[in-house]
Design an enzyme around this catalytic site. Structure first.
Site, PDB file in Angstrom:
ATOM      1  N   GLU A  63      -7.827   9.958  -3.117  1.00  0.00           N
ATOM      2  CA  GLU A  63      -8.753   9.190  -2.676  1.00  0.00           C
ATOM      3  C   GLU A  63      -7.527   8.043  -1.441  1.00  0.00           C
ATOM      4  OE1 GLU A  63     -10.739   5.829  -1.623  1.00  0.00           O
ATOM      5  OE2 GLU A  63     -10.822   5.617  -3.810  1.00  0.00           O
ATOM      6  N   CYS A  93     -11.193   0.672  -0.371  1.00  0.00           N
ATOM      7  CA  CYS A  93     -12.228   1.854  -0.031  1.00  0.00           C
ATOM      8  C   CYS A  93     -12.948   2.554   1.080  1.00  0.00           C
ATOM      9  CB  CYS A  93     -11.621   3.168  -0.578  1.00  0.00           C
ATOM     10  SG  CYS A  93     -11.916   3.090  -2.197  1.00  0.00           S
ATOM     11  N   LYS A 117       2.741   5.613 -11.692  1.00  0.00           N
ATOM     12  CA  LYS A 117       3.411   4.782 -10.849  1.00  0.00           C
ATOM     13  C   LYS A 117       2.727   4.069  -9.705  1.00  0.00           C
ATOM     14  CE  LYS A 117       5.343   4.516  -6.719  1.00  0.00           C
ATOM     15  NZ  LYS A 117       4.788   3.453  -5.829  1.00  0.00           N
ATOM     16  N   GLU A 166      -9.045   2.310   9.705  1.00  0.00           N
ATOM     17  CA  GLU A 166      -9.480   1.924   8.767  1.00  0.00           C
ATOM     18  C   GLU A 166      -8.227   0.080   8.597  1.00  0.00           C
ATOM     19  OE1 GLU A 166      -7.277   2.677   4.665  1.00  0.00           O
ATOM     20  OE2 GLU A 166      -9.408   2.450   3.578  1.00  0.00           O
TER      21      GLU A 166
HETATM   22  P1  NDP Z   1       0.849   4.319   0.419  1.00  0.00           P
HETATM   23  O1  NDP Z   1       0.096   5.332   0.473  1.00  0.00           O
HETATM   24  O2  NDP Z   1       1.341   4.041   0.797  1.00  0.00           O
HETATM   25  O3  NDP Z   1       0.595   3.827  -0.836  1.00  0.00           O
HETATM   26  C1  NDP Z   1      -0.399   3.771  -2.377  1.00  0.00           C
HETATM   27  C2  NDP Z   1       1.209   4.394  -2.921  1.00  0.00           C
HETATM   28  O4  NDP Z   1       1.849   5.783  -3.123  1.00  0.00           O
HETATM   29  C3  NDP Z   1       1.355   3.191  -3.264  1.00  0.00           C
HETATM   30  O5  NDP Z   1       2.117   3.495  -5.175  1.00  0.00           O
HETATM   31  C4  NDP Z   1       3.050   3.645  -2.437  1.00  0.00           C
HETATM   32  O6  NDP Z   1       4.222   3.125  -3.467  1.00  0.00           O
HETATM   33  C5  NDP Z   1       3.179   5.115  -3.159  1.00  0.00           C
HETATM   34  N1  NDP Z   1       3.685   6.025  -2.602  1.00  0.00           N
HETATM   35  C6  NDP Z   1       4.601   5.222  -0.918  1.00  0.00           C
HETATM   36  N2  NDP Z   1       5.483   6.744  -0.974  1.00  0.00           N
HETATM   37  C7  NDP Z   1       4.450   7.696  -1.365  1.00  0.00           C
HETATM   38  C8  NDP Z   1       5.538   9.420  -1.601  1.00  0.00           C
HETATM   39  N3  NDP Z   1       6.457   9.979   0.092  1.00  0.00           N
HETATM   40  N4  NDP Z   1       5.425  10.120  -2.448  1.00  0.00           N
HETATM   41  C9  NDP Z   1       3.837  10.023  -3.487  1.00  0.00           C
HETATM   42  N5  NDP Z   1       4.200   8.630  -2.851  1.00  0.00           N
HETATM   43  C10 NDP Z   1       4.124   7.339  -2.542  1.00  0.00           C
HETATM   44  O7  NDP Z   1       0.240   2.597   0.962  1.00  0.00           O
HETATM   45  P2  NDP Z   1       0.237   1.267   2.023  1.00  0.00           P
HETATM   46  O8  NDP Z   1       0.763   0.377   0.155  1.00  0.00           O
HETATM   47  O9  NDP Z   1       1.399   0.953   2.375  1.00  0.00           O
HETATM   48  O10 NDP Z   1      -0.953   0.725   2.347  1.00  0.00           O
HETATM   49  C11 NDP Z   1      -1.241   1.340   4.123  1.00  0.00           C
HETATM   50  C12 NDP Z   1      -2.703   1.105   4.277  1.00  0.00           C
HETATM   51  O11 NDP Z   1      -3.202   2.227   3.059  1.00  0.00           O
HETATM   52  C13 NDP Z   1      -3.960   0.518   3.768  1.00  0.00           C
HETATM   53  O12 NDP Z   1      -2.902  -0.248   4.687  1.00  0.00           O
HETATM   54  C14 NDP Z   1      -5.521   0.967   3.637  1.00  0.00           C
HETATM   55  O13 NDP Z   1      -5.384   1.037   4.313  1.00  0.00           O
HETATM   56  C15 NDP Z   1      -4.490   1.891   2.713  1.00  0.00           C
HETATM   57  N6  NDP Z   1      -4.591   2.063   1.230  1.00  0.00           N
HETATM   58  C16 NDP Z   1      -6.198   2.625   1.027  1.00  0.00           C
HETATM   59  C17 NDP Z   1      -6.289   2.660  -0.410  1.00  0.00           C
HETATM   60  C18 NDP Z   1      -7.546   3.200  -0.533  1.00  0.00           C
HETATM   61  O14 NDP Z   1      -7.869   3.067  -1.703  1.00  0.00           O
HETATM   62  N7  NDP Z   1      -7.731   4.953  -1.001  1.00  0.00           N
HETATM   63  C19 NDP Z   1      -5.052   1.280  -1.281  1.00  0.00           C
HETATM   64  C20 NDP Z   1      -4.207   1.674  -0.732  1.00  0.00           C
HETATM   65  C21 NDP Z   1      -3.848   1.837   0.479  1.00  0.00           C
HETATM   66  P3  NDP Z   1       4.842   1.974  -2.982  1.00  0.00           P
HETATM   67  O15 NDP Z   1       3.626   1.015  -3.086  1.00  0.00           O
HETATM   68  O16 NDP Z   1       6.186   1.600  -3.989  1.00  0.00           O
HETATM   69  O17 NDP Z   1       4.903   2.010  -1.624  1.00  0.00           O
END
Ligand code: NDP
Length: 485
Positions: free
Chosen positions: A250, A286, A174, A386
């Site tokens: 992660e 990250c 996903k 972050e």
């Molecule tokens: P999320 O954690 O919401 O998104 C990461 C993934 O999880 C996306 O594919 C998202 O789908 C999916 N997701 C959302 N809700 C659920 C759920 N209930 N169950 C399972 N999967 C789900 O991060 P955001 O994109 O909202 O980013 C917010 C913040 O997170 C960023 O500003 C950053 O600080 C951090 N982040 C950290 C990352 C890293 O590398 N560790 C990567 C991305 C974000 P969808 O996009 O469709 O909502």
């Protein structure tokens, strides 16, 4: 360039069951350049069923060597299509073309690396004494779910899908809702190279809906998640329903960089590192070095030289030559980063450079100028949380002990580094930093051959390195009575 993308389920490209199609926006222009079909919970279930069925189909007849050769052939296909993939990645995510090209190569390296591991997995025998034979089989987990973010969509797809497939699992991916096209383009290369139907399925759509369905389902025997801590907690909760193994999570970081070089003549490395922390992926990483603890005698020259370097960074769309950093990936991320910049000013941090939209780029595009805050301290939210954008915070310190204590004073524990020419200092700090990944005098070694992952809120498990693939397997003990009459 293809402008209409669909779900990939059971080897077939299809629209979502309710026909929803969503526009895809170029973050540099805010213009729609493509559309993507979104999956529904029914589509997610269809993908899970396909993945489970494929476990006992043609895929189960492939030897480990064949799976390895297959992944190597996908790596070659990725390289043959590198220009198109990089262009698509830049268009939907915003990163400059040279960074997108580097990510495409990273994706190929993951496929190649874990392809090479496929036929090196072994079990063992255990000597329990005469009359008995005990052996341990190493088996794939089964159906795995991979929830990917938007910051490195190709890299992160391959870093978990490659070991999962190498070990004989099937996958449902996903991708993030705003950035899913490159994942679908990648899936088409797997298809082109001959992956059996159902072994790899990609279902774009809203995470809050699909993520829940995918992580709660009892058919799933392994989950990989990269994203925020908040969503990570939801995934853990959902996984707990069926005690589904979580292979890795992660969840980001707030990496510290300790500047302890001999004198100001040795600041080239850390100054370049600080500029790179803002330029690479516009800070949406990250492992971004976002907290800079600088020994007090180096503080003023460090700030002066970082500001000078940052002013020379070119911000713009990937279509312009010589761009160092592009826009943020989405409006949501732009708004978040801008609100942190306002917060930093209200918290009393001293703005050295940046602090808003860059000049000369007009009103369109989610561009944020690289921003340096000085005179920060560990109680500020901009130091603790972050930000995930081209923003760094700089903090003067009086001793290495103080720097290590402040670096460890974080709820995250992914990655940190030290700049020093003293070998003893380097080793001692590496041992004392409470993180999963330390770098010394630079910020490399984030992929393929080495384990990467965090402690504390940064998550669990390790991606990359020779042991990562073991997490995609389970052990089964078999005992035989050899004395049966
Ligand atoms: P999320 O954690 O919401 O998104 C990461 C993934 O999880 C996306 O594919 C998202 O789908 C999916 N997701 C959302 N809700 C659920 C759920 N209930 N169950 C399972 N999967 C789900 O991060 P955001 O994109 O909202 O980013 C917010 C913040 O997170 C960023 O500003 C950053 O600080 C951090 N982040 C950290 C990352 C890293 O590398 N560790 C990567 C991305 C974000 P969808 O996009 O469709 O909502």
């Amino acid at each position: 360039m293809n402008t209409s993308y669909q779900l990939f389920i059971n080897g077939v490209w299809r629209e979502g069951s309710d026909g929803t199609k969503v526009p895809v926006i170029n973050p540099a222009t805010e213009e729609i350049f493509a559309e993507v079909s979104w999956g529904t919970p029914e589509d997610a279930i269809l993908a899970l069923k396909a993945g489970q069925k494929a476990l006992s189909g043609e895929w189960s007849t492939w030897s480990p060597a064949r799976r390895g050769r297959f992944l190597t052939s996908v790596a070659a296909a990725v390289r043959r299509n590198a220009a198109e993939l990089a262009q698509l990645l830049s268009s939907e995510q915003g990163k400059p073309l040279h960074q997108a090209t580097s990510e495409v190569e990273d994706a190929a390296r993951y496929l190649e690396y874990f392809g090479g591991c496929a036929d090196k997995l072994t079990g063992m025998t255990i000597d329990l004494g005469p009359g008995q034979l005990d052996f341990v089989l190493r088996e794939p987990l089964g159906l795995t779910v991979h929830i990917a973010p938007w910051n490195y969509p190709l890299d992160i797809f391959c870093r978990s899908v490659a070991p999962a497939l190498a070990a004989g699992n099937t996958c449902v991916v996903k991708p993030a809702e705003e950035i899913s096209l490159v994942s679908l383009a990648l899936a088409s290369l797997f298809q082109q190279e001959g992956i059996p139907a159902g072994v790899l399925n990609v279902v774009p759509g809203p995470g809050a809906v699909l993520g829940k369905v995918l992580t709660e389902d009892p058919r799933v025997r392994g989950i990989v998640f990269t994203g925020s801590v908040e969503t990570g907690r939801k995934v853990l909760e959902a996984a707990s329903r069926n005690i589904t193994p979580v292979i890795s999570m992660e969840l980001g970081g707030k990496a510290a960089s300790l500047v302890f070089v001999k004198d100001a003549s040795e600041l080239d490395g850390p100054v370049g590192g600080a500029a790179g922390a803002m330029a690479w992926n516009a800070g949406q990483s990250c492992g971004q070095r976002s907290r800079w603890y600088v020994r007090r005698d180096l503080y003023a020259p460090f700030l002066e030289r970082v500001a000078e370097r940052v002013r020379s960074l070119k911000v713009g769309p990937f279509t312009q030559p010589g761009v160092s950093l592009g826009p943020l990936a989405s409006k949501k991320q732009f708004d978040k980063v801008m609100s942190y910049i306002r917060l930093g000013q209200s918290e009393g941090a001293r703005l050295i450079v940046g602090g808003g939209r860059p000049e000369g780029l007009g009103e369109k595009g989610y561009f944020v100028a690289p921003t340096v805050f000085a005179d920060c301290h560990n109680r500020m939210q901009i130091v603790r949380e972050e930000i995930f954008g081209p923003v760094i915070t700089v903090i003067p310190v009086d001793s290495l002990d103080e720097a290590v204590a402040l670096a460890n004073d974080s709820s995250y524990g992914l990655s940190s580094e030290i700049w020093t020419s003293d070998l003893t200092e380097a080793h001692s700090v590496a041992a004392r930093l409470d993180v999963g990944h330390v770098t010394i005098n630079g910020s490399a070694a984030f992929g393929f051959e080495v384990p990467f992952g965090g402690v504390k809120l940064s998550g669990l498990g390790r991606e990359g390195g020779p042991e990562a693939i073991l997490a995609y397997t389970r052990l089964k003990n078999v005992w035989i009575n050899l004395n049966r009459k």
